[in-house]
Design an enzyme around this catalytic site. Structure first.
Site, PDB file in Angstrom:
ATOM      1  N   TRP A 129       7.010 -97.092 102.865  1.00 29.44           N
ATOM      2  CA  TRP A 129       8.337 -96.887 103.454  1.00 29.44           C
ATOM      3  C   TRP A 129       8.254 -96.036 104.705  1.00 29.44           C
ATOM      4  CZ3 TRP A 129      11.582-100.413 102.674  1.00 29.44           C
ATOM      5  CH2 TRP A 129      11.688-101.053 101.440  1.00 29.44           C
ATOM      6  N   ASP A 177      13.991 -89.426 104.158  1.00 32.57           N
ATOM      7  CA  ASP A 177      14.394 -90.634 103.441  1.00 32.57           C
ATOM      8  C   ASP A 177      14.205 -90.335 101.958  1.00 32.57           C
ATOM      9  OD1 ASP A 177      14.657 -93.054 102.179  1.00 32.57           O
ATOM     10  OD2 ASP A 177      13.043 -94.072 103.272  1.00 32.57           O
ATOM     11  N   LYS A 202      18.676 -97.252  93.882  1.00 35.28           N
ATOM     12  CA  LYS A 202      17.666 -96.739  92.961  1.00 35.28           C
ATOM     13  C   LYS A 202      18.258 -95.679  92.038  1.00 35.28           C
ATOM     14  CE  LYS A 202      14.628 -98.592  96.104  1.00 35.28           C
ATOM     15  NZ  LYS A 202      14.387 -98.595  97.537  1.00 35.28           N
TER      16      LYS A 202
HETATM   17  C1  LIG Z   1      14.052 -98.989  98.737  1.00 38.61           C
HETATM   18  C2  LIG Z   1      13.685 -98.037  99.800  1.00 38.61           C
HETATM   19  C3  LIG Z   1      14.047 -98.237 101.134  1.00 38.61           C
HETATM   20  C4  LIG Z   1      14.769 -99.486 101.613  1.00 38.61           C
HETATM   21  O1  LIG Z   1      16.055 -99.522 101.199  1.00 38.61           O
HETATM   22  P1  LIG Z   1      17.039-100.730 101.622  1.00 38.61           P
HETATM   23  O2  LIG Z   1      18.335-100.233 101.076  1.00 38.61           O
HETATM   24  O3  LIG Z   1      16.531-101.963 100.952  1.00 38.61           O
HETATM   25  O4  LIG Z   1      17.034-100.845 103.088  1.00 38.61           O
HETATM   26  C5  LIG Z   1      13.693 -97.276 102.057  1.00 38.61           C
HETATM   27  N1  LIG Z   1      13.017 -96.176 101.695  1.00 38.61           N
HETATM   28  C6  LIG Z   1      12.646 -95.953 100.424  1.00 38.61           C
HETATM   29  C7  LIG Z   1      11.908 -94.707 100.085  1.00 38.61           C
HETATM   30  C8  LIG Z   1      12.972 -96.876  99.437  1.00 38.61           C
HETATM   31  O5  LIG Z   1      12.592 -96.661  98.159  1.00 38.61           O
END
Ligand SMILES: *Cc1c(COP(=O)(O)O)cnc(C)c1O
Length: 362
Positions: free
Chosen positions: A103, A173, A197
């Site tokens: 990511w 993030d 998540k």
């Molecule tokens: C799932 C995830 C993303 C991407 O998320 P989207 O909502 O599909 O754009 C980005 N960063 C991390 C750490 C993730 O687990």
């Protein structure tokens, strides 16, 4: 009673059964309105209440102080990869990034499209089996911010603590570990997380930004991609993902009732403790992917001694009612995502299944 799967999906992922039941109860007629949330104007009193409730709970649970804006946006965390540098990477400045895994790499790729970008720490040489050491990380003199990924969902690594970046804004993030443990918001300039998540269904992204950063937004950024647009309009500049915002509110109420972030953190440690114990106690039959200091409390990644055995494990686990244990297609192996809403019973069942599988195949 409906039979619920042992759901270890990586995202979209398990939601609390209590939340699903409440949503079901309110689905057709939201609090006497004669319609569902999805059928209402986003300018109605009822939806305004939902929107305010979700924002208030974010502030309460995370202890977001005054001077920070809380926004509920669309486009996923992936859109934030671009919005962060579009808004916050001024000409003449350098964006500093921590390259901790899949990511982080995607975030770096987007920043490079926008402006001067430098990777200041990386664990790529360790094939991302650990988080980079950030204790002595050196930032460029003209750093616009330092961006990191608190939990690498695919590799199964997590930062145990965050670096002190002084006057340089720290941006994280937190898509896969938001609201899973207590957090010191004042040490961050910005945090963002896709909801699917740990916070609710897909379709909404939580963004928390310190107001001085909002105000310094670069000129020329299109209206919908500017943070100040959404901050000023309480995330109601255009039509919001109203049902997802409502669901996040219910999940946050559920977290509050579980004892807030401290309660959830305790539960998460107990849950993953069961699975890591099964790995560590297996005498090498199971092997954890992440180094011990970087192990994630959200995504437990592990391998067996051969890919053949891994296939067998996945097959038999599916027959036994487990879902989502196959590792990400880029890295293979196995992964159990144990987000907030995954019940302790699912983790107990998995630990027992792992022991039994070892007895039969070890
Ligand atoms: C799932 C995830 C993303 C991407 O998320 P989207 O909502 O599909 O754009 C980005 N960063 C991390 C750490 C993730 O687990």
């Amino acid at each position: 009673m409906t039979k619920r799967a042992y759901n270890f999906n990586a995202g979209p992922a398990a939601l609390p059964l209590e939340v699903l039941r409440q949503a079901q109860e309110e689905f057709v007629d939201y609090k006497g309105a004669g319609m569902s949330i999805m059928e209402m104007s986003h300018r109605s009193k009822a939806f305004e209440g939902v929107n305010d409730n979700t924002e208030r709970l974010v502030r309460e649970l995370l202890g977001v102080p005054d001077g920070y804006s809380v926004m509920l946006l669309q486009g996923g965390a992936s859109t934030q990869f671009a919005m962060v540098p579009m808004n916050l990477l001024a000409d003449g400045k350098t964006a500093a990034y921590v390259n901790s895994g899949s990511w982080a790499k995607k975030a770096i790729k987007e920043a490079k499209l926008i402006g001067e970008t430098r990777v200041v720490a990386s664990s790529e040489d360790a094939r991302f089996t650990r988080m980079p050491d950030l204790a002595a990380v050196e930032l460029p003199d003209n750093a616009a911010y330092l961006h990191l990924t608190s939990n690498e969902t695919i590799e199964g690594t997590q930062l145990a603590s965050f670096p002190n970046t002084g006057a340089v804004p720290l941006i994280a993030d937190m898509s896969s570990d938001i609201m899973s443990r207590p957090l010191d918001i004042p040490s961050f300039g910005m945090i963002y997380a896709g909801a699917q998540k740990n916070l609710g269904p897909s379709g909404v992204t939580l963004v928390i930004v310190r107001d001085d950063l909002l105000e310094a937004s670069r000129p020329g950024v299109p209206t919908m991609l500017r943070y100040d647009t959404h901050a000023k309009s309480k995330s109601l500049y255009n039509t919001p993902p109203s049902f997802a915002v409502y669901m996040v509110g219910l999940v946050l109420e559920w977290i509050r009732d579980k004892g807030g972030l401290e309660g959830i953190d305790r539960l998460n440690r107990e849950k993953t403790g069961l699975i890591y114990s099964a790995i560590d106690g297996s005498g090498g039959f199971y092997r954890g992917v992440a180094e011990s200091g970087s192990r994630s409390l959200m995504n437990v990644t592990f391998r067996l001694t051969s890919e053949e055995l891994e296939k067998k494990f996945i097959q038999e686990s599916e027959q036994a009612g487990f879902v989502g244990l196959k590792g990400h297609r880029d890295v293979g192996g196995l992964r159990a995502s144990t987000y907030n809403a995954v019940p302790l019973e699912s983790c107990q069942a998995l630990a027992e299944f792992m022991a039994e599988f070892q007895r039969q195949n070890g």
